[in-house]
Design an enzyme around this catalytic site. Structure first.
Site, PDB file in Angstrom:
ATOM      1  N   ASP A 165      51.521 144.468 -23.816  1.00 34.05           N
ATOM      2  CA  ASP A 165      51.348 143.192 -24.502  1.00 34.05           C
ATOM      3  C   ASP A 165      50.128 142.482 -23.928  1.00 34.05           C
ATOM      4  OD1 ASP A 165      51.994 141.160 -26.296  1.00 34.05           O
ATOM      5  OD2 ASP A 165      53.158 140.069 -24.807  1.00 34.05           O
ATOM      6  N   TYR A 207      47.143 139.108 -24.250  1.00 35.80           N
ATOM      7  CA  TYR A 207      47.155 137.647 -24.113  1.00 35.80           C
ATOM      8  C   TYR A 207      45.827 137.174 -24.676  1.00 35.80           C
ATOM      9  CZ  TYR A 207      48.175 133.386 -21.256  1.00 35.80           C
ATOM     10  OH  TYR A 207      48.470 132.125 -20.787  1.00 35.80           O
ATOM     11  N   HIS A 218      46.211 129.836 -27.265  1.00 37.98           N
ATOM     12  CA  HIS A 218      47.505 130.014 -26.594  1.00 37.98           C
ATOM     13  C   HIS A 218      47.344 130.014 -25.078  1.00 37.98           C
ATOM     14  CE1 HIS A 218      51.530 131.484 -25.750  1.00 37.98           C
ATOM     15  NE2 HIS A 218      51.029 132.529 -25.112  1.00 37.98           N
ATOM     16  N   ARG A 228      50.090 125.240 -15.254  1.00 41.02           N
ATOM     17  CA  ARG A 228      49.262 124.933 -14.079  1.00 41.02           C
ATOM     18  C   ARG A 228      48.547 123.595 -14.278  1.00 41.02           C
ATOM     19  NH1 ARG A 228      48.143 130.040 -15.554  1.00 41.02           N
ATOM     20  NH2 ARG A 228      46.121 129.429 -16.420  1.00 41.02           N
ATOM     21  N   GLU A 250      57.376 134.567 -29.643  1.00 46.21           N
ATOM     22  CA  GLU A 250      55.928 134.689 -29.639  1.00 46.21           C
ATOM     23  C   GLU A 250      55.541 135.448 -30.902  1.00 46.21           C
ATOM     24  OE1 GLU A 250      54.601 134.217 -25.018  1.00 46.21           O
ATOM     25  OE2 GLU A 250      54.375 136.195 -25.946  1.00 46.21           O
ATOM     26  N   GLU A 310      53.293 137.520 -33.025  1.00 43.08           N
ATOM     27  CA  GLU A 310      52.217 138.445 -32.679  1.00 43.08           C
ATOM     28  C   GLU A 310      52.062 139.516 -33.757  1.00 43.08           C
ATOM     29  OE1 GLU A 310      52.400 139.979 -28.713  1.00 43.08           O
ATOM     30  OE2 GLU A 310      53.441 138.219 -27.914  1.00 43.08           O
ATOM     31  N   ASP A 338      57.618 138.789 -29.656  1.00 46.49           N
ATOM     32  CA  ASP A 338      57.804 139.068 -28.230  1.00 46.49           C
ATOM     33  C   ASP A 338      58.659 137.950 -27.631  1.00 46.49           C
ATOM     34  OD1 ASP A 338      57.420 140.333 -25.746  1.00 46.49           O
ATOM     35  OD2 ASP A 338      55.794 138.965 -25.264  1.00 46.49           O
ATOM     36  N   ARG A 354      61.489 131.297 -21.225  1.00 44.16           N
ATOM     37  CA  ARG A 354      60.428 130.575 -20.512  1.00 44.16           C
ATOM     38  C   ARG A 354      60.853 130.108 -19.133  1.00 44.16           C
ATOM     39  NH1 ARG A 354      56.005 132.304 -23.094  1.00 44.16           N
ATOM     40  NH2 ARG A 354      56.021 131.773 -25.306  1.00 44.16           N
ATOM     41  N   GLN A 380      60.786 133.212 -16.991  1.00 46.56           N
ATOM     42  CA  GLN A 380      59.371 133.582 -16.846  1.00 46.56           C
ATOM     43  C   GLN A 380      58.650 132.689 -15.848  1.00 46.56           C
ATOM     44  OE1 GLN A 380      57.166 133.081 -20.481  1.00 46.56           O
ATOM     45  NE2 GLN A 380      55.251 133.824 -19.635  1.00 46.56           N
ATOM     46  N   TYR A 406      56.991 134.759 -12.643  1.00 42.84           N
ATOM     47  CA  TYR A 406      55.739 135.415 -13.058  1.00 42.84           C
ATOM     48  C   TYR A 406      54.665 135.462 -11.984  1.00 42.84           C
ATOM     49  CZ  TYR A 406      52.665 131.347 -13.923  1.00 42.84           C
ATOM     50  OH  TYR A 406      51.855 130.256 -13.797  1.00 42.84           O
ATOM     51  N   LYS A 432      60.663 138.676 -20.278  1.00 42.08           N
ATOM     52  CA  LYS A 432      60.118 139.314 -21.479  1.00 42.08           C
ATOM     53  C   LYS A 432      60.823 140.617 -21.856  1.00 42.08           C
ATOM     54  CE  LYS A 432      56.216 136.798 -22.096  1.00 42.08           C
ATOM     55  NZ  LYS A 432      55.718 136.240 -23.340  1.00 42.08           N
ATOM     56  N   THR A 453      61.939 143.019 -27.817  1.00 42.12           N
ATOM     57  CA  THR A 453      60.731 142.804 -28.618  1.00 42.12           C
ATOM     58  C   THR A 453      61.050 143.311 -30.018  1.00 42.12           C
ATOM     59  OG1 THR A 453      59.291 143.138 -26.694  1.00 42.12           O
ATOM     60  CG2 THR A 453      58.287 143.339 -28.878  1.00 42.12           C
ATOM     61  N   THR A 498      50.609 136.082 -28.181  1.00 36.00           N
ATOM     62  CA  THR A 498      50.889 135.003 -29.113  1.00 36.00           C
ATOM     63  C   THR A 498      49.642 134.601 -29.885  1.00 36.00           C
ATOM     64  OG1 THR A 498      52.590 134.158 -27.642  1.00 36.00           O
ATOM     65  CG2 THR A 498      51.801 132.665 -29.329  1.00 36.00           C
ATOM     66  N   GLU A 526      54.555 125.890 -27.109  1.00 38.01           N
ATOM     67  CA  GLU A 526      53.323 125.205 -27.489  1.00 38.01           C
ATOM     68  C   GLU A 526      53.588 124.139 -28.554  1.00 38.01           C
ATOM     69  OE1 GLU A 526      49.599 127.711 -27.992  1.00 38.01           O
ATOM     70  OE2 GLU A 526      51.209 129.181 -28.213  1.00 38.01           O
TER      71      GLU A 526
END
Length: 394
Positions: A106, A108, A113, A122, A179, A181, A213, A217, A220, A224, A233, A237, A324, A338
């Site tokens: 997968d 990114y 996104h 962050r 997600e 995709e 996907d 959250r 994750q 992560y 994750k 899927t 995503t 989001e």
């Protein structure tokens, strides 16, 4: 013999012809092609046992020239009479996972996104990591939990730690997300130690599916760092049952957004593989977002080149996903984290304020693209309902 009537404007006309694996009561799964509101059994119609198998893998492994030849034969076939025994109404068949998935990666690849999640995960730091505009960031997922549309998702359990907690707790995910995709299916593999160039993309990749996907959250966010997605994750899927051949997407090709800084030579494309594909996200019958794939920063050809540049091999049936798909506007974002900005800006769905997914919710993803000769072609849909967790709080 049957003459298949294709309604004017059908998104499953001769300019599409997506492949799938289907069965009818009392019969084994085999390969078919969608034509209008019907499925044509290719083993029966073409007399070729490669289509009498429960996945597309054997056919895909025959290579690009064979894909072109069969597509031409199908176009000719459906323009005339088809054997009665080969024609089935879509509503009378059961659809299955169309390929035997080898490896799953997968990516990114959406700048919108990645920027949004950087701001959420962050705060106070640059939203994009220093490497993001130099390479397609990705991670290896779990091929064994790739499932077809229609299989319900059990809410996952795992460790989570809220910012105001000193230690983690175990329990069901409270921030279950989607997600939206696209997934790209490798038709012919590559040898260990031999990179695949961007120019080889169309020779190697057979087709495209809609892909969800699923993401927990809260699990994750806690796990992560430092090695990326894992239990948040890997639980599921979902993919659409119809594989739109890359050969059907020539009219959808567009340039990618401007890539600055200029990519390294192995990522450059002589003819870019951006794609003008529109997705739709529906929650409980209400469309909440329309993500535009044309906004994706990295193309699928660049993803495949990066995946193999270190010498990693690929196999027939390997699946790699776009990550995503999000655009610059709120109603173009491809994940609820989001759309609701981490749950702080709820959506109104059916008169209720909603953030992340609840038990009983039904999510549907769809996609369409311009077709050769006009009109639009459809990728079908990924439809899934959320079931309660099976684990207990510990």
């Amino acid at each position: 013999m049957t003459t298949i009537e294709i309604p004017d404007g059908s998104p499953f006309g001769p300019n599409n012809l997506p492949y799938g694996v289907f069965s009818t009561p009392g019969t084994a799964p085999r390969v078919g092609v969608r034509v209008g509101d019907f499925v044509v059994d290719l083993a029966a119609a073409l007399g070729d046992d490669v289509f009498a198998r429960p996945s597309l893998n054997a056919f895909m492994a025959q290579g690009h020239a064979r894909w072109v030849e069969v597509r031409e034969r199908i176009v000719e076939l459906v323009s005339g009479d088809v054997p009665d025994a080969a024609v089935h109404a879509v509503g009378d068949v059961t659809l299955h996972l169309p390929v035997e998935v080898g490896d799953y990666v997968d990516f990114y690849a959406s700048e919108h996104h990645a920027t949004n999640l950087g701001k959420l995960f962050r705060p106070g730091s640059p939203p994009l990591m220093p490497n993001w505009k130099h390479l397609p960031v990705g991670y290896h997922g779990r091929a064994g939990t790739v499932i077809p549309s229609g299989i319900d998702i059990v809410r996952p359990c795992g460790q989570r730690k809220a910012p105001d907690q000193d230690t983690p707790t175990f329990g069901e995910s409270r921030r279950l997300d989607i997600e939206a995709e696209l997934g790209f299916i490798v038709g012919t593999g590559s040898e260990l130690g031999t990179p695949v160039s961007t120019d080889e993309f169309a020779e190697r990749v057979f087709g495209v599916v809609v892909l969800n996907d699923w993401s927990a959250r809260d699990i994750q966010a806690w796990e992560y760092v430092p090695l990326g997605p894992f239990l948040g994750k890997s639980f599921a899927t979902s993919v659409s049952p119809w594989v739109v051949p890359l050969l059907a997407l020539e009219a959808a090709r567009v340039p990618t957004p401007t890539q600055n800084p200029e990519p390294l030579p192995y990522l450059k494309e002589t003819s870019p593989w951006g794609l003008d594909i529109e997705l739709e996200v529906e929650l409980n019958g209400q469309v909440v977002s329309r993500p535009p794939y044309r906004e994706m920063y990295w193309s699928p050809a660049q993803m495949l080149a990066h995946l193999t540049v270190n010498g990693a091999s690929t196999r027939t049936g390997d699946l790699f996903a776009s990550g995503t798909i999000s655009g610059p506007e709120r109603d173009q974002r491809g994940a609820f984290i989001e759309i609701t900005w981490g749950g702080r800006e709820p959506l109104s769905v059916g008169g209720e304020e909603r953030t992340f997914l609840q038990d009983g919710d039904e999510v549907v993803l769809r996609a369409t693209a311009p077709g050769v000769g006009g009109g639009r072609i459809s990728f079908g849909e990924v439809r899934t309902r959320i079931l309660p967790a099976k684990g207990r709080e510990k």
